[in-house]
Design a protein around this motif. Structure first.
Motif, short mmCIF file in Angstrom:
data_model
loop_
_atom_site.label_atom_id
_atom_site.label_comp_id
_atom_site.label_asym_id
_atom_site.label_seq_id
_atom_site.Cartn_x
_atom_site.Cartn_y
_atom_site.Cartn_z
N VAL A 6 0.87 -1.17 0.00
CA VAL A 6 0.00 0.00 0.00
C VAL A 6 0.91 1.21 0.00
O VAL A 6 1.85 1.28 0.79
CB VAL A 6 -0.89 0.01 1.26
CG1 VAL A 6 -1.67 1.29 1.37
CG2 VAL A 6 -1.83 -1.19 1.25
N ALA A 7 0.66 2.14 -0.92
CA ALA A 7 1.54 3.30 -1.02
C ALA A 7 0.73 4.59 -0.94
O ALA A 7 -0.18 4.80 -1.74
CB ALA A 7 2.33 3.25 -2.32
N ASP A 8 1.06 5.40 0.04
CA ASP A 8 0.48 6.74 0.22
C ASP A 8 -1.04 6.74 0.04
O ASP A 8 -1.60 7.52 -0.73
CB ASP A 8 1.12 7.73 -0.77
CG ASP A 8 0.90 9.16 -0.32
OD1 ASP A 8 0.72 9.39 0.89
OD2 ASP A 8 0.87 10.06 -1.19
N LEU A 9 -1.69 5.87 0.74
CA LEU A 9 -3.14 5.70 0.59
C LEU A 9 -3.90 6.76 1.38
O LEU A 9 -3.60 7.00 2.55
CB LEU A 9 -3.55 4.30 1.06
CG LEU A 9 -4.95 3.86 0.69
CD1 LEU A 9 -5.04 3.59 -0.80
CD2 LEU A 9 -5.35 2.62 1.48
N HIS A 10 -4.84 7.38 0.70
CA HIS A 10 -5.72 8.35 1.37
C HIS A 10 -7.16 7.91 1.17
O HIS A 10 -7.55 7.60 0.04
CB HIS A 10 -5.57 9.75 0.76
CG HIS A 10 -4.25 10.38 1.05
ND1 HIS A 10 -4.09 11.36 1.98
CD2 HIS A 10 -3.03 10.16 0.51
CE1 HIS A 10 -2.81 11.73 2.02
NE2 HIS A 10 -2.15 11.01 1.13
N GLY A 25 -2.63 9.06 4.16
CA GLY A 25 -1.24 8.86 3.75
C GLY A 25 -0.59 7.67 4.43
O GLY A 25 0.35 7.83 5.20
N SER A 27 1.35 3.98 4.14
CA SER A 27 2.08 3.03 3.31
C SER A 27 2.40 1.82 4.16
O SER A 27 2.77 1.97 5.33
CB SER A 27 3.38 3.65 2.79
OG SER A 27 3.10 4.82 2.05
N SER A 61 -6.89 8.63 -2.98
CA SER A 61 -5.70 8.53 -3.81
C SER A 61 -4.79 7.47 -3.22
O SER A 61 -5.01 6.99 -2.12
CB SER A 61 -4.97 9.88 -3.88
OG SER A 61 -4.44 10.20 -2.61
N GLY A 62 -3.76 7.14 -3.96
CA GLY A 62 -2.81 6.15 -3.48
C GLY A 62 -2.91 4.84 -4.24
O GLY A 62 -3.79 4.68 -5.10
N ARG A 63 -2.00 3.92 -3.94
CA ARG A 63 -1.96 2.65 -4.66
C ARG A 63 -2.09 1.48 -3.70
O ARG A 63 -1.54 1.50 -2.59
CB ARG A 63 -0.63 2.51 -5.40
CG ARG A 63 -0.66 3.08 -6.82
CD ARG A 63 0.40 2.41 -7.71
NE ARG A 63 1.65 2.16 -7.03
CZ ARG A 63 2.60 3.06 -6.84
NH1 ARG A 63 2.43 4.28 -7.29
NH2 ARG A 63 3.71 2.74 -6.22
N ASP A 70 -2.30 -3.49 -9.55
CA ASP A 70 -2.87 -2.34 -8.85
C ASP A 70 -4.38 -2.53 -8.71
O ASP A 70 -5.13 -2.47 -9.68
CB ASP A 70 -2.57 -1.04 -9.61
CG ASP A 70 -2.98 0.17 -8.79
OD1 ASP A 70 -3.65 -0.01 -7.75
OD2 ASP A 70 -2.63 1.29 -9.18
N ARG A 224 -2.78 8.08 10.28
CA ARG A 224 -1.40 7.87 9.85
C ARG A 224 -0.74 6.77 10.66
O ARG A 224 -1.06 6.58 11.82
CB ARG A 224 -0.59 9.14 10.08
CG ARG A 224 -0.87 10.18 9.07
CD ARG A 224 0.43 10.73 8.58
NE ARG A 224 0.19 11.46 7.35
CZ ARG A 224 1.13 12.15 6.73
NH1 ARG A 224 2.34 12.20 7.24
NH2 ARG A 224 0.84 12.77 5.62
#
Lengths: 319, 332, 291
Positions: A6-10, A25, A27, A61-63, A70, A224
């Protein structure tokens, strides 16, 4: 390659009072066969994070990458294969099973929806699974309300595992159960992990349960991750003042009548404090904490914390 | 030894459908914290309601007595009981949102108690409400007093409930799972507050909980309940160091704790098999279906709580026999 | 696994509801009456094979005057008893058909709005509001007047003015049920929307829908009677409402001509409402537990 990354997930929600930043945000990675604990108090976004990873809630947003793919970009119709491989176990065994369906129906439906096996094959799988989670075959014709909380949670586990997933997100799976039942369910989850080679994201507010269950622990505060470490490191040497407070807040006979470790209330995720999210409650906050939000930085191998003063907190807690 | 503040003896609560509390007895001294521990279905909350005489209409306390300051509460006429409730004995509940009235401000609800029991004027009651909110460590009490419950966080609501409960300076506060709905850092604050109020106001505290950690940290004495009966009674620290009853032992072994070096890779947790539902219809000891050391004699009649050494009682004849044999062996 | 599991046998929900319903004497009386009315409606061609609109007797026979016509005859010499028996058919057919149609429309629209939420919900709620803010009986009259007054058009008309009630109810139920974990679990298992709506959620929303449906049958019967009374009923079929309407001029002299079908309407509607109440008590366990 990790199973899940998980990357920079919002994940933000619009509410009448403004934007609610439930996940803000985050990860993380989960390796194959790993059990990752996610601990935090109510409103920290840990449940929303779990649901976002499973695409039960859409991220802002985020991956979210599962086995190289993805998941966020998949259309709802293309999610089918992912649903088979990533499942969830819920907290409340009373509301997570459809009260109007028999256990057999609850367990057979996932198989028929995904077109797995013919009638006999499904029947065989359902019977094998119900026995595997420690319930008698006669439970198949019964309704959820005829079972105790622990027994329902076994059904919930059976339902999550019937499709043969690789990743299971456990959202407070034992919090609603009595202490004498919690151990039974935790042991069952461990057996399942071994037998089906599962990876877990284990969400809980209870550090002692997380301690037993997790290889690696993430501590979340207001959307966070504030600290991330291997379980043993986290208990021995917490770097973030919030983690320390959490550990010290666990009722413990060795701390007879000691004062609460921190005061103040958790802020609302609709109104997150500027700077470090934790600074209004932090016992060691300084002026920089009110101005700049600290990033999650590595302080020791495999041990990250998001605190301007993380280095200064080397003393282990008294516990 | 002086008479205890609260003395519950042989309490039995019957419903048309069953007997959720049977033969329960314990005492609470002045200024003491007694924890009543048990899982859901153990009858601990019903016991609290019985002390307050707030049981549902269909329930009947068929036998036993509840003596408070020497008076039998079960024999008190309702109008007199109403004067005891709130003024002498107060109670707080698990869910502060449902126990506060959502359409009245916090201040009005506290003031109502004061006007009822102390006959204060509305202006004096308001002033006192602000003082009480300050006492329970609510920040900006003069502002919060005009807030409606939904504007407050869970922890603040529980503080407001506590303010209402201690408004008339009760001698006994019964807290039924006061922190179960709260987060762990808030739970620590609320327990800390309850203990401080106990000392400052000279109250006794009956703490009903399922959390053995809370018992160990905050209680003086503890009564372990299982399926409506007392299983074990002891000093809190003693109980955790050296549990005797098989149920208490099982509970402690089954709970993952931070200090214990338990990890799933190292082996499973000790389980107590089955569930409390198995106690239903058991003629003997209710724990028999789940007990590792049950003897045939355990099935004949429910064992009474027996003193094994001063301040230490258990309701388990096999354990009792073992302990006595040990004591005799040491004595020889 | 070594854990011993016993499952405490408990009565099933629907079984408990059924027993609660059967224990309610008012409900049993009302159900008995409705069974009787339904039986009469079915058996109408056997009891009175002749067209109830044909003139068979001397006009204005009082009830009991001629044993061949136990409830007397009207101004045109039509048998009141035959009218009553045949009229029950129209009342029940229209009541039940209109309810079925209205509930179907209401369930589909309410479920869609409540389940999907967002813009779909906003749009459908507007639609419901348009229907609910128009005086329903006036709308019914206009609808029936535009179409030809026949059983089919009356049924459709009544369904069109009753569906919004069901739609609102179903929408509210779906909005709360869709938040339940078992629905989240169903989504997580990859179930399609139709499956979730009709197989997972709808069965849980049924109790209030059933209760309201019985009341809707009653109000549909009342609406049909009112229409027929005003002469907007199907002219080729006799109904309780048209019997009252046809004889209102002679209300002062031969009051029994309006009273007999009137009593039939009152009893039927009352029975349906009593059943609705009893179903409500039976399907709402919290309420029945407090008794």
């Amino acid at each position: 390659m990790p199973l899940l990354s998980v990357a920079d997930l919002h994940t933000h929600f619009r509410t009448p009072r403004g934007i609610l930043r439930a996940v803000d945000g985050v990860s993380l990675t989960i390796e194959k066969g790993e059990s990752v604990g996610l601990v935090g108090e109510s409103g920290c976004g840990k449940s929303t994070l779990g649901k976002t990873v499973l695409r039960l809630v859409d991220p802002t947003s985020g991956r979210v990458t599962f086995d190289g793919e993805d998941v966020v970009r998949l259309s709802r119709d293309a999610l089918g294969p992912y649903r088979r491989r990533a499942q969830m176990i819920f907290q409340d065994p009373f509301s997570s099973l459809n009260p109007r369906h028999t256990i057999e129906r609850i367990l057979t439906a996932p198989l028929s929806v995904h077109g797995i096996g013919d009638r006999n094959e499904r029947r065989r799988r359902v019977r094998a699974m119900i026995e595997r989670v420690g319930l008698p075959l006669s439970s198949l014709s019964r309704y959820p309300h005829e079972f105790s909380g622990g027994q329902r949670q076994r059904v919930g586990i059976a339902r999550a595992l019937i499709l043969g997933p690789d990743l299971v997100i456990c959202d407070e799976p034992v919090s609603a159960l009595d202490l004498s039942i919690q151990a039974q369910i935790l042991n069952l989850l461990v057996e399942m992990k071994r037998d089906f080679n599962l990876s877990y994201l284990f969400i809980s507010h209870d550090l002692s349960v997380i301690r037993y269950f997790a290889d690696r622990v993430l501590v979340m505060y207001l959307g966070r991750v504030v600290e991330s470490a291997a379980g043993a490191d986290l208990w021995a040497k917490p770097l973030h003042p919030y983690t320390r407070a959490l550990i010290q807040a666990i009722p413990d006979p060795t701390r007879r009548r000691q004062a609460a470790p921190i005061g103040g209330d958790i802020a609302s995720p609709e109104d997150i404090p500027r700077g470090c999210r934790f600074h209004p409650r932090c016992p060691i906050a300084t002026s920089i904490c009110a101005e700049r939000e600290p990033a999650l930085e590595t302080h020791a191998p495999g041990h990250q914390a998001a605190c301007h003063h993380a280095g200064k907190l080397s003393r282990p807690p008294e516990a | 030894m002086t008479a205890p503040l609260l003395d519950v003896s042989n309490l039995t609560i019957r419903f048309p459908t069953g007997t959720p509390v049977a033969d329960l007895g314990f005492a609470v001294g002045e200024g003491e914290t007694v924890a009543v521990v048990g899982e859901s279905g153990s009858g601990k909350s019903l016991t609290a309601l019985a002390i307050m005489r707030l049981l549902p209409r269909t329930a009947r306390t068929t036998s036993g007595g509840i003596r408070f300051q020497g008076r039998d509460l079960l024999a008190l006429p309702e109008p007199e009981m109403r004067r005891v409730r709130g003024r002498k004995i107060a109670m707080i509940f698990q869910e502060p949102m449902t126990s506060l009235n959502p359409v009245l401000t916090i201040g009005k609800q506290i003031a109502e108690v004061l006007r009822l029991h102390e006959g204060l004027s509305s202006e004096a009651a308001r002033k006192r409400s602000i003082q009480l909110l300050d006492l329970v460590r609510v920040a900006d009490p003069h502002l919060r007093v005009d807030d409606f419950p939904h504007r407050l966080s869970g922890g603040m609501r529980q503080r407001a409930m506590i303010a209402m409960a201690v408004a008339c300076g009760p001698k006994l506060l019964i807290a039924d799972e006061p922190t179960t709905a709260l987060d762990v850092t808030i739970q620590a604050q609320v327990l800390d507050l309850l203990d401080r109020l106990r000392r400052e106001l000279g109250m006794a505290l009956v703490l009903i909980t399922h959390d053995l950690g809370i018992v160990g940290q905050w209680a003086d004495r503890v009564v372990v309940m299982y399926a409506g009966r007392g299983a074990e009674e002891a000093d809190a620290t003693r109980l955790l160091d050296d549990p005797l009853h098989p149920y208490t032992r099982g509970l402690l072994a089954a709970s993952p704790r931070l200090d214990a070096r338990l990890h799933y890779t190292a082996g499973p947790l000790r389980e107590i098999p089955g569930s409390i539902a198995s106690a239903l219809g058991e003629p003997g000891c209710p724990f028999v279906p789940r007990c590792p050391m049950a003897l045939p004699t355990c099935r004949t009649k429910p064992p009474p709580l027996e003193e094994i050494r001063p301040g230490r009682l258990i309701a388990c004849p096999p354990t009792l026999a073992l302990e006595r044999a040990d004591a005799a062996a040491v004595g020889r | 696994m070594t854990t011993a599991i016993e499952i405490a046998p408990q009565p099933e929900v629907s079984g408990r509801a059924l027993r609660a319903f059967l224990r309610n004497p008012a409900a049993m009386l009302a159900s008995g009456f409705l069974v009787f009315v339904t039986a009469v409606a079915f058996a109408a061609p056997l009891i009175y094979p002749e067209d109830p609109l044909s003139m068979v007797a001397r006009p204005f026979l009082w009830p009991g005057q001629n044993p061949q016509f136990p409830l007397g005859s009207d101004s045109l010499g039509r048998d009141v008893a035959a009218g009553l028996v045949w009229g029950s058919r129209i009342s029940l057919i229209i009541g039940i058909a209109a309810m079925a149609l209205g509930v179907s429309i209401g369930v589909v629209i309410g479920a869609t709005a409540g389940y999907f939420g967002g813009r779909i919900d906003d749009g459908l709620v507007r639609l419901v509001e348009i229907f609910q803010t128009t005086p329903s009986f006036l709308m019914l009259i206009v609808l029936v007047a535009i179409a030809e007054p026949r059983v089919e058009s009356i049924t459709v008309g009544i369904a069109l003015v009753t569906w919004p009630t069901i739609a609102r109810l179903v929408r509210a139920e779906f909005r709360s049920l869709r938040e339940k974990d078992f629905v989240t679990a169903a989504r997580g298992l990859g179930y399609g929307h139709l499956r979730i709506i009709f197989i997972e959620i709808l069965p849980n929303a049924l109790p209030p829908i059933i209760v309201t449906s019985s009341v809707i049958v009653a109000s549909a019967i009342l609406m049909e009677s009112a229409l027929s009374f005003m002469g907007l009923g199907d002219p080729n079929r006799i109904s309780w409402g048209s019997m009252i309407g046809a004889n209102r001029e002679t209300l002062r002299t031969t009051w029994y001509l309006t009273a007999v079908p009137g009593v039939a309407i009152v009893l039927t509607v009352l029975a349906l409402n009593m059943i609705g109440d009893a179903l409500n008590d039976a399907l709402n366990p919290r309420l029945s537990a407090e008794r």
